[in-house]
Design an enzyme around this catalytic site. Sequence first.
Site, PDB file in Angstrom:
ATOM      1  N   GLY A 511      -3.946 -11.979   4.731  1.00  0.00           N
ATOM      2  CA  GLY A 511      -5.113 -12.148   3.885  1.00  0.00           C
ATOM      3  C   GLY A 511      -5.574 -10.777   3.449  1.00  0.00           C
ATOM      4  N   ASP A 626      -6.415   0.553  -2.101  1.00  0.00           N
ATOM      5  CA  ASP A 626      -6.600  -0.201  -0.850  1.00  0.00           C
ATOM      6  C   ASP A 626      -5.426   0.043   0.102  1.00  0.00           C
ATOM      7  OD1 ASP A 626      -7.906  -1.837   0.903  1.00  0.00           O
ATOM      8  OD2 ASP A 626      -7.210  -3.708   0.003  1.00  0.00           O
TER       9      ASP A 626
END
Length: 789
Positions: A511, A626
Amino acid sequence: MGCKFQVGFFPVILSLLAISLSVSGSGSGSGSGSGSCSGFALDTISIDKSLKGNQTVVSKGGVFELGYFSPDKLQSWYIGIWYKEIHVQTVVWVANRETPLPDTSSELKISGNGNLVLLNKTQVPIWSTDLSSTSGAASSSSAVLLDNGNLVLKEAGSSRVMWQSFDHPTDTWLPGGKMGLNKKTRQNQLLKSWRNSEDPSPGLFSLELDPNGTKQYLAYWNGSKRYWSSGEWDGHIFSAVPEMRLNYIYNFSFIDNENESYYNYSCYDNTTIARFVMDVTGLIRQYLLNEQKQTWNLFGSLPRDPCDIYAICGPFASCSQKLPFCSCIPGFEPKFLHKWNLGEWSGGCVRKTKSQCGFRNGERDGFWPINTTEVWEKSIPSTVVDTKDCEAWCLANCSCTAYAQNSGSDTCYTYTGDIPNLKEEETTYKLYIRAASSDLFPNSSRNENKKLLKIIAVCSVTGLLIIVGVILWTLWMKLAPRRTEMDGSLMIFNYKDLKSATKNFSQKIGGGSFGSVFIGYLSDGTHVAIKKLEGHSQGEKQFRAEVSTIGTIQHINLIQLRGFCSQGSRRLLVYEYMSNSSLNFHLFQEGADCLSWKIRYNIALGIARGIAYLHGKCKDRIMHCDIKPENILLDHDFSPKLTDFGLAKLMSREFSRVLTTMRGSKGYLAPEWLSGKAITVKADVYSYGMTLLELISGRRNADWERGFFFPAEVLVQMMDGKDLGMLDPRLKGVADVEEVARACRVAGWCVQEGEGCRPSMEQVVWFLEGVVNVEKPLVLKTLEVFEDN
Ligand SMILES: *[C@@H]1O[C@H](CO)[C@@H](O)[C@H](O)[C@H]1NC(C)=O
Ligand SMILES: *[C@@H]1O[C@H](CO)[C@@H](O)[C@H](O)[C@H]1NC(C)=O
Ligand SMILES: *[C@@H]1O[C@H](CO)[C@@H](O)[C@H](O)[C@H]1NC(C)=O
Ligand SMILES: *[C@@H]1O[C@H](CO)[C@@H](O)[C@H](O)[C@H]1NC(C)=O
Ligand SMILES: *[C@@H]1O[C@H](CO)[C@@H](O)[C@H](O)[C@H]1NC(C)=O
Ligand SMILES: *[C@@H]1O[C@H](CO)[C@@H](O)[C@H](O)[C@H]1NC(C)=O
Ligand SMILES: *[C@@H]1O[C@H](CO)[C@@H](O)[C@H](O)[C@H]1NC(C)=O
Ligand SMILES: *[C@@H]1O[C@H](CO)[C@@H](O)[C@H](O)[C@H]1NC(C)=O
Ligand SMILES: *[C@@H]1O[C@H](CO)[C@@H](O)[C@H](O)[C@H]1NC(C)=O
Ligand SMILES: *[C@@H]1O[C@H](CO)[C@@H](O)[C@H](O)[C@H]1NC(C)=O
Ligand SMILES: *[C@@H]1O[C@H](CO)[C@@H](O)[C@H](O)[C@H]1NC(C)=O
């Protein structure tokens, strides 16, 4: 000196500093029930105004509140001080901690001799400031609650403080308060833990300045057993707390004169709300109020290993570093279950069945080997017995509660009485503890056969299902029509197909910040990873354009996009599948095999090359935004590939919000993310550096649960030249020292506060390849700067 080490280091802390709690002039501090006393200050108890029932006193700026509180569901009542604005009542001081009241019908008032006293219903003093040297006139005294949480008893018209709650702390040390030694009275300011979360009476753990006069804090169990020491103050830090070097939250000072010696502290930023607490478990914890002002973030926790606290778990319980720290060993249960659940573990555990001692009713005691060590050696007496059969000897002697044998020798140690300080740890020294065999092996033999039958039944049913499943699947594969089209090199998928490929999105394998990832099997039999995007904000056309850009990016260290699906509001991306999961699994998951240094270095280098490609060599410069272990995937041979690149753009406007609110990435965000400055590719370099630190050390940089911050330690160690000191202990030192040193230095450069000081990813590749020598990071110089001022 463009790269001067400025205040901040840890990004999250920066964000904490951004809290602006507007305490001044909020005026909302009109204490309940005090309206009847108009004309008197709301922050004061005086001869004309006492405190009763649900009345409270509120400090001038509305920060703190004094009144009755009940920690245990209205059974016992105490006078205390807490933060007015924080919903979860956080009590920082308690007056009558040892003498609870049954209700709130008592009265806190200024007594005839000028003391502040708490009288119960029958006018008997329950608690008092106990001063003999007041001026003797009640009218001249008043107690004022200040905005720093200090309750001060003064003579009217005089600034002389007769008594203040800061001199009598309970378990909390607030900014502005002192923690030290009054040399005249030899009185020590002691932080004493609460007994448990519902009982503020003094618990077993305390913290005090060394009464012998050294400049260090000592933590004691039951006032006698010392389990932690801060190390001496060197003017900047306590020697056993080196991470203080990078602390920029607290300004500590040590004051030593003929009357007293003490430390006090303040927060550099006066909007930071902080507190030190001697926790019920014996941990010394620092908390900072979070942005929403409603919960406390753990900022630090000492000792670092809670199992170092003497008898933290009480007898027959075993300590581990994970929450909850204590658990009963097999065959035992908590002695006081309610208290145990409230964190008061010191009662320890007791045998579920009282020891039968030998044979009786067909039951007998047994000995259970536990993987523990007795951390405080010699805290319980052990006797060496001269016997070959240690177990038989201990079984026969009813006062023998445990025995231990070194695997290497025959020496038999036996123990009597309670055994505290057990710690989960594998050792050669196994401890065998007496417990009733019925507790150790409940319903043993009778159920064995049933169990076996059950297992066989389950296995055969599962097997059958698998066979049927395989047959159906092959059939389906042959019959199912291929519905994919192509867009350049990318396949365009139908949502329905992806739904069935993932078995209705049943097998989630990850996730990320942009959505969940599922495993899928395409009709041609290939494995893929399917990402369901969440929170996208683009139209179909724009989405296709961006996706086809991502599709053209090909690099051995970047994950390959194979196709996508864009139907209605649904956006899915189909990637190649990597069989060895993501890096975080291998680094942090318990039980995962340890990655060798060679593999780690290879990962570091590969990912650096992948990012460098994104930053420079491909057509459009792409920022990743990220980078973290979760986004580094490993193939069957552990070659690394970066995923989730290009998605920042897909998310467009919503992106920055997504990023700053997403959980888990905080520890990797460069400081400029939080300061609102423009973001450049150097933000990726920072995140890469944080990831590299974790790759080297095998630990999370920041563990919010346990409140430790790794880079501080790392940098301090680097400064000491102990580069191997920060290597993942699981590697047991098996690593190329030169490579470790290089990786550490690169990481040190990447996490520089100033963007300009960080290298480019291309330079990082050169450093890691060894083409260019990398010097010790600037952190060293700047730390000195930091220390010297
Ligand atoms: C305080 O107690 C009085 C009487 O017991 C009650 O009328 C009042 O509503 C209470 N105030 C608050 C704020 O609870
Ligand atoms: C007040 O305290 C005294 C002494 O502890 C005690 O004897 C008395 O019962 C208490 N009165 C009430 C009403 O609790
Ligand atoms: C304080 O000094 C006494 C006597 O020198 C010594 O026995 C004791 O261990 C010292 N305490 C600490 C905490 O160092
Ligand atoms: C703590 O020490 C006191 C004496 O100083 C002793 O009576 C008490 O039993 C001790 N508490 C525990 C839990 O051992
Ligand atoms: C820290 O506190 C001392 C006084 O205790 C003060 O002189 C000093 O300026 C403070 N330092 C900073 C950086 O605020
Ligand atoms: C110590 O106490 C004495 C008497 O109370 C006082 O006169 C003196 O100023 C104090 N010294 C310091 C450094 O505060
Ligand atoms: C600590 O106390 C001293 C003396 O009272 C004071 O000058 C100083 O400002 C205080 N420092 C902090 C950080 O509160
Ligand atoms: C914090 O410090 C600033 C500057 O010294 C001052 O203006 C402000 O009033 C202070 N805020 C609080 C809450 O003390
Ligand atoms: C002790 O450790 C061994 C080896 O790791 C493990 O097989 C065993 O289950 C452990 N025993 C207990 C009681 O946890
Ligand atoms: C049982 O063990 C205790 C302590 O080890 C010892 O003092 C005692 O003599 C033993 N009793 C017998 C019967 O061996
Ligand atoms: C053991 O047997 C008893 C009664 O047959 C049953 O109540 C209990 O749940 C069983 N315990 C376990 C752990 O199987």
